[in-house]
Design an enzyme around this catalytic site. Sequence first.
Site, PDB file in Angstrom:
ATOM      1  N   GLY A   1       1.025  58.070 -44.594  1.00  0.00           N
ATOM      2  CA  GLY A   1       0.044  57.203 -43.936  1.00  0.00           C
ATOM      3  C   GLY A   1       0.572  56.295 -42.852  1.00  0.00           C
ATOM      4  N   GLU A   2       1.820  55.930 -42.932  1.00  0.00           N
ATOM      5  CA  GLU A   2       2.277  54.857 -42.048  1.00  0.00           C
ATOM      6  C   GLU A   2       3.025  55.342 -40.805  1.00  0.00           C
ATOM      7  OE1 GLU A   2       3.736  52.976 -45.695  1.00  0.00           O
ATOM      8  OE2 GLU A   2       3.156  51.115 -44.724  1.00  0.00           O
TER       9      GLU A   2
ATOM     10  N   GLY B   1      -8.449  59.157 -49.817  1.00  0.00           N
ATOM     11  CA  GLY B   1      -8.443  60.512 -50.347  1.00  0.00           C
ATOM     12  C   GLY B   1      -7.413  60.779 -51.418  1.00  0.00           C
TER      13      GLY B   1
ATOM     14  N   ILE C   1      -7.857  54.677 -50.962  1.00  0.00           N
ATOM     15  CA  ILE C   1      -8.310  54.224 -49.646  1.00  0.00           C
ATOM     16  C   ILE C   1      -8.652  55.391 -48.746  1.00  0.00           C
ATOM     17  CG2 ILE C   1      -7.632  52.980 -47.566  1.00  0.00           C
ATOM     18  CD1 ILE C   1      -6.437  50.947 -49.012  1.00  0.00           C
TER      19      ILE C   1
ATOM     20  N   GLY D   1       5.360  60.296 -48.352  1.00  0.00           N
ATOM     21  CA  GLY D   1       4.259  59.476 -47.861  1.00  0.00           C
ATOM     22  C   GLY D   1       3.930  59.866 -46.437  1.00  0.00           C
TER      23      GLY D   1
ATOM     24  N   THR E   1       0.318  59.165 -53.321  1.00  0.00           N
ATOM     25  CA  THR E   1       0.463  60.580 -53.670  1.00  0.00           C
ATOM     26  C   THR E   1       1.870  60.846 -54.201  1.00  0.00           C
ATOM     27  OG1 THR E   1      -1.238  61.140 -52.078  1.00  0.00           O
ATOM     28  CG2 THR E   1       0.127  62.953 -52.834  1.00  0.00           C
TER      29      THR E   1
END
Lengths: 762, 160
Positions: free
Chosen positions: A718-719, A491, A489, A716, A533
Site C-alpha cells: 500500500g505505501e 480489501g 480499509i 506489503g 495481508t
Amino acid sequence: MAEEKKQFRVIGTRPIRHDGTDKVTGYARYGADIHLSGMLYGKVLRSPHAHAVIKRIDTSKAEALPGVMAVITGRDLPEVADRLEELGEQVTNIRDESHNVLATGKVLYHGHAVAAVAAVSPHVAEEALKLIEVEYEVLEPVLDVLEAMKPDAPLLNPNLRTRGIGEEDGKPSNIAQHFQNKHGDVEKGFAEADYVVEREFRTTMVHQGYIEPQNATAYVRPDGSVTIWCSTQGAFAVRSQVAQLCKIPVSKIKVVPMEIGGGFGGKTVVYLEPLAVLLSKKTGRPVKMWMNRAEVLQATGPTSGSVIRVKMGCKKDGTLTAAQATLIYEAGAFPGSPVGAGAGVIFAPYRLPNVQIDGYDVLVNKPKTGAYRAPGGTNAAFAAESVVDELARLCGMDPLEFRLKNGVKEGDRRADGPRLPRVGYLETVRAAMESDHYKTPLEPSPDPTKRRGRGVASGFWFNGGGPSSVLVKVNEDGTVDLIEGSTDIGGTRASCAMIVAEVLGLPAEDVHPHVVDTDSIGYTSVTGGSSVTHKTGWASYLAAQEVREEVIRRAALLWSVEPAEVEYHDDGTLTCKSDPSKKTTFKEIAAQMNRTGGPIEGKGTINAGGAGPGFGTHIVDVEVDIETGKVDILRYTAVQDVGRAIHPAYVEGQIEGGVAQGAGWALTEEYYYDEKGHLLNSSLLDYRMPTALDLPLIETILVEVPNPNHPLGVRGVGETPIVPPAGAIANAIYDAVGIRLTRLPMKPSYVLEELIKAGLTS
Amino acid sequence: MATKQIIRMTVNGEDVELLVEARESLLEVLREKLELTGAKEGCNNGNCGACSVIFDGRLVNSCLVLAVEADGKTITTVEGIARPDRLHPAQRAFLEEAALQCGVCTPGFIVASKALLDQNPNPTEEEIRRFLAGNLCRCTGYHKIVLAVQKAAAMMQEGV
Ligand code: FES
Ligand code: FES
C-alpha cells in the site's frame, strides 16, 4: 518458506469482495452512521490562535443553554505521565496526546481543542461553543523549521531538550531530536566523484485527505464499563490510548471498529474518542461526535513539511560514489515527525559506498503530525530522485540505466543499517524499461504553448508486520467464518479470506470474513505499515492450517485409519492413501462435525516479523502549459514488486490510489498558513486533492518477487506507490521545460514564476 | 429556539412527513432523522459529493440543500437504487471492477453514476471524468471507477 512451487487456485484471482454489496448499497455502517437510544451530540471548541496561553475559560453560559448536557475542558482529563505508545508507523507520547486532545495551559496550533460540549442536537452543541468564553494571551508563533531551530526562536515547550548525538547544550529548544546515519566516508566519496550535485528542497505539510472525517461514539454505563464505536485503523490501539488517557482499565473498554472511510495512517491516533468518553461519563448517555472538514484539516495529524538538502556524486560512468542528506521535518506541536523513516527511504534504492544522513525533528505551531502512507517517504524521495535524475543527465545516461547500474539487491546495506533481504528493485527497473509506456516515444504537443516531458523515479518502503489474531470456524454447510481484528480499509477481508480458501480448498466466497470488536478477538495491531495481508494473512494461513489438520483427523476417524493415511487435496476433497474407494470432501466433514467430535475451529496468532520491503519504479509523461504554469499528467505507469498479489485488483487499486495521492502532493496539495499561523485553506475546495478530471488511467505493472519470509510470499503493497510520484513528475517537468523545481507543490503559480525566471514565458 | 416546519417528501418511493428545523440540511435529516445513512458527510460544504442524492431527477449534494427545500420533492438515495432482488448495473460493475477500497465515497459515486447513465447511456471516458469530477475518492485514483462506469453503461446497453 514461501510456497514457490504451486499453482494457486484462489490466490491471484479476482473474486468480488465479501463486504462489497453493503458498500455499494449504502448499508455498510461507518462510524458516523451509528444511532443509539438517548444519544447526544458532541462538538469541540478550537483555538483561533496558533500559539497562546489560556488565561481563563468560563463555560457557565454554555452550560446554561437549554439542551446542553455537559461541557468539558482540559481540567477534566486526568494528568498522565510520559509513556511511549506504538501505533504501527508512529510512536506517540501519551502525555503529549493528552495535551493534544484537550489543551491545558497553552494552545499550540490553530484548531487545537480547548473544550467540548454534549447537547441534544449538533446545532445546540455548536451554539454552546459560541458561549464558552476563553481568554487568551497570544504568543508569537513559529511556523518555519529553520526559524524554529534558531536559538532565539519562540519556544513551544520550554521543557523540551534536544535528544541528540552529543551536541546538546541542555538548553530548551524546538529541536526534539537530531540523529545521524552514516557509513563509509562521504568526503572521500565526493572526492572520487566526477559529478557532484547539491540542492535544497522544500515541501509543505499535506494531509491524508480521507473522505470520512474522524468520528467517535462512546457510552459509559453506570457500572463504569465503556463501549466506543469509531472509525479507526486499530481498535486495540484506540482501547489502549483511551485507557491511558482516561485512566480506565483496558478490560473495561470495548472498541467496536465500524467501517472506515479511509485512513492512510491518519486514523491510529485518537482525537475524539477520549472526549466522547468523558462527555458520556458526565451525562450518562451515549455521545456521538464527528469532525467537520475544517477540523480534520486543522487539527488531525497531517504529514510534515520539510527542508531537505541532498548532495550526491558519481563517476562519469554513472557509478555513485557518495550521498549526503540533511532532513529537517516539521513535527508540528509535539515531537514525532517521520524524519527517521524519511532518512531510511531517501537513498534506499541505491548502493552507496559512502553515505551520511542527518535528521532533525522540529516543533512548529502546526498540528501534531501523524502517519501518512509511507510517512516521510514522498518528500525525501522527491529530493533524492531529482538529484539522481540530474546526475544521470550529466553522465548522458538513460535515467533507468543509471538506476539499474546503481540499484540495490539482496545483501546490500541500507543507509540506516540493515542489509536487504531478497527484494525486487532491479526487476522493477527492468520491467519499467520494457513497458509499453517507456518504449513509446513521447510525441511533442501540437499546441505551441504546451511542452511535454517524461520522467522516472523509484521509491522504497520498509513495510511492517506485528501482532495479529485470527479465528477460523467451520459451519455445518461447509462454509467457514474468518474472525479477525484488522480493520479493512481497502480489501483485506478479501485477501485474508482468499488465503483461508486456498488452504482449505474452498471457493473464496465460502469464506466469510468478519472484523470484530476488541472483546471478540485477540490483540491485533493497527492496519498500518502495509501489514495486514502480511500479518493477518499469515495468521489466517495458520488458522486455516489448524482447521485443515482437524479435518484430516476427522476423516481418519471416519475411515478408522491413521491421519497420515489421509490426503487433503487442493480442491477440498480428501482421499485415503491405502484405500482409493474412500473419498470425502471438506463439506461432508463439516456436515458431520458435531457427530465426529464437535465443532471445528482453528486459530492463528502471530507477532509477524519478516516483512518484505517494497520497491517501485514509476514513469510519467506531463504537459506543461507555459502560459499558465499548469502541469497535466498525460500518461502514468507504476511498476512495483508486490511479492505475491493475493487479489490483484486490490493490489492494483493500492498502487493507483498511491499514485493519485502522490500526484496531488506533487501538484496541488499544501497547507497554507498566514504569518500568524492561521490555516487559510481548510476546505476541500481550497485544499485541492485530485479529481477524476485531474488524472489519466494509471497503468500498473505487478512484478512478483515473493517475500521468502512469508508462507505465501506476501509483501506489503500500500505505501510504496506514494513514494515515487513527486520525484517522477518533477523530473518530467524538467524534461519538458528544462527547469529543476525544488518545491512542492509544483502548483501553477510556482511553475509560472520559474518559467518567467527562465525566460520561457512572460 | 430554532424555527421548525413540517415537510413532506418522497424518499426512495416512500412518503415521509416530518418536523425539521430551518437550519437542518437535507443530508442531516436523511442521516440523523430518517436513519438513511448511505449518504455520507465528507465536507458538509459541497466539495466532495459523498452526500449525493437525486432530487427531483437532478443530482445534488444533499449537504447544500436545506431540509425545508425538500418539501414536496422526490428524493432517491443510494439505498433506493437497487431492486429488492437485483443490484443496479452501476453497483454490480463497481463490485466486479473493484472500484472501491474504503467505500465511503461509493454511495456518492453510485448515485452520480446512475444520474450520468440515465442522461447519457454511452458516455466517453472524458464525459465520465467530467461528470464525476464533483465526487472525490481518495483511495482509488479513479481508474477502476471510470472502468466500472464504462462497464455499467455496457451492461445497460445489453440489458443485463
Ligand atoms: S458532504 Fe456534501 S459535498 Fe461533501
Ligand atoms: S474508496 Fe475510499 S474514498 Fe473512494
